[in-house]
Scaffold this active site. Sequence first.
Site, PDB file in Angstrom:
ATOM      1  N   ASP A   1       0.849  -1.186   0.000  1.00  0.00           N
ATOM      2  CA  ASP A   1       0.000   0.000   0.000  1.00  0.00           C
ATOM      3  C   ASP A   1       0.883   1.234   0.000  1.00  0.00           C
ATOM      4  OD1 ASP A   1      -2.286   1.870   0.940  1.00  0.00           O
ATOM      5  OD2 ASP A   1      -3.286  -0.074   0.887  1.00  0.00           O
TER       6      ASP A   1
ATOM      7  N   SER B   1     -11.744  -0.744  -0.277  1.00  0.00           N
ATOM      8  CA  SER B   1     -10.429  -0.685   0.366  1.00  0.00           C
ATOM      9  C   SER B   1     -10.517  -0.974   1.846  1.00  0.00           C
ATOM     10  CB  SER B   1      -9.784   0.689   0.160  1.00  0.00           C
ATOM     11  OG  SER B   1      -9.031   0.731  -1.014  1.00  0.00           O
TER      12      SER B   1
ATOM     13  N   HIS C   1      -3.690   6.096   3.384  1.00  0.00           N
ATOM     14  CA  HIS C   1      -4.473   4.934   2.970  1.00  0.00           C
ATOM     15  C   HIS C   1      -3.960   3.661   3.640  1.00  0.00           C
ATOM     16  CE1 HIS C   1      -5.935   1.825   0.081  1.00  0.00           C
ATOM     17  NE2 HIS C   1      -6.929   2.675  -0.126  1.00  0.00           N
TER      18      HIS C   1
END
Length: 705
Positions: free
Chosen positions: A234, A451, A275
């Site tokens: 990620d 996600s 994220h």
Amino acid sequence: MKQIKRASLAFVLAVVLATGLVPAGALTALAEPANTPAETSQDSSTSSGEITATTGGVCQAAEEPSADTSASEPATDGILVIPSTDSWLRSGDMAEHQLEQAGLRVTDRMETSDGVILAAEPTEGQTDEEAAAAAQALPGIEAAQPNYIYSLIDGVEEPAPADAATPEATASPISPTSDTSTASPLATPRANDPFAQTSSPATNPNQYWLYNATLTDAWNSATTDGSVTVAILDSGVRANHEDLSANVLRNVAYDAFYDKPLNFNDANQGDLNGHGTHVAGIIAGVANNGIGIAGGSFNANIVPIKVTNDTDSRATTQSLLMGYNYMLSLVKSGKCPNIRVVNMSLGGYGSDIRDSLLGSTITRARNEFGIVTVCAGGNGDNVTPYTDPSYPSDFAACVSVTALEPDGTNIVWSDYNQYKDISAPGRSIWSTYIRQNTFANGPYASLSGTSMASPLVAGAFALLFAAVPDATVDEACEAVYATARAINDPVNDRRQTSGSHGAIDVAAAVNYLEAHHVKHFADVHEADWFYDTVNYATSNGIMNGYAGTNLFGPNDVMTREQAAAVLYNYLGNGAIAPAAPQTDINQADWYARPVNWAIATGYMNGYDSRTFGVGDSLTREQVACIIANVTGNSTTQANPAKFNALPDHNATSDWARTCVTWAVDKGVINGVNQPDGTRLLNPGGTATRAEMAAVIKNAILSGLL
């Protein structure tokens, strides 16, 4: 070593040695499409202007949605090439020379544990596709493909209501609005974390998803507690987060995009985007520390592998391959042997994507290392779902996750197609974040999208492998899919159009895996003739491996007391017989009960009244006679045709001939295959544990036992 300058990089060449990232023979075009769901993101600082990932993940202002559910075509950043064996032996030197001769300028060279990666630029005016074709035509080139661009599937940031409760909010039950929400109003998680105490999605902050997915119930059967590690490919992870730091393996964190250790000391402290930090918390926010959230895995370790650049948070096939290669090196070297799960909440759309290098690497991780890759299935344009296939989620080797509302219905813009696999809560998921004082609840945020659903499923897989450490990926997937609950959504009914098996039920999956697991031994492999036989014997409780090990000992000799135990396991029903008179039987040892029983029933006898023969091996003809005794056929005459057809049948002892003839006629013993293709009876040969398993299985399936 030079860093790749993405502004000028046109294409990348991966030169892999024979033990490299991907077997050369596997580099054929993938049959199934692949997509990268474009999750939309809305920054809390803007009041409008949703952002959606388009071709290759380039973020642009969203346009008015249309009825079309297709996504844009993929973007590429050059090509990837694998040279053939001749070039492998030269560590990429020949390939580099060939490329330069063809006018393709090599700009960088990076060494990996498994080979070399070369970066190069096409000739002036040449497209990536043309460069790939030119490279493919060169002598000694095994395969060439585009270097695809992938984007993070951004989560939609949702501000909390003005009257949002504090983290110390009192737990309140979920009010199910469909039969897919099964959390108990009285459920109390094992974790004392404040968010985890709140099961209602209407009270903020909360962790309703722990209850909806039955993670709180699963924790009563299994917790990970460091026994399983999850690799997160990620944007990195904010490792100093108060609710993550205890579970982050900082010493092995890696920046795959820039090929260097992940830097936790600069201003972004390991995650510039946020994220990856949010994803990490859903998987492994420190549970039971009295702070914030509890990750679904209940304290799996996490390895942050940053695969995105620092400008627009995009990844490429190359950076993902570097990430996987690094992860597998951690497993092979023993630095991190218990990596069993990968989460990738990123992707790229396009029906023309054929990322064989990435797909083959993911398949290798699954088949050779027992690592499952879980991927976000995509958010369409945050208004309309896409039905195009996407990479990497829609690879056959990946688990593709779609997102659900708190009431168990589909989030309308969550992508769907036949390649999706499972669904999980994805709306308003509270987790760790990079900014302080977010919504007055500290460094936490509520985001929505696949996600967020994907790491929930990744954490569930970590729990499954913690519960059954030697489970295969196939077994774990079967447990998840077989126990999934039907999604009752009359408005957006996708049961006929989506491959999702339903809403994940983690507690049911753990129970299913524990009940259906076939013991896997380090010395029993799928290619072995006895693989199915050993699995049959162990799954039915007839035989077991060596205590305290992961070994069955298939080629070890079968001893007399072990044979008694095998019979007792299948026929003894826990019976307790008087102590046998033979003095070599240690009545305090593990075998005493089955040996006493075998002697009392007459199924086995000692050499005499004083000696049973503990520790002595059995011959194949002795095993045949024992089975004949058990079935009452020790004196039965049988058709000798099969017995006589075995070339060495005359080597059978006179006292055993009747029993062995019967055993061969009934298929209890079938002979031993020889390298030259012949089959021998080998009556006086020592029986192995695998052969004993085969004899028992044959007798049972023939209806003799």
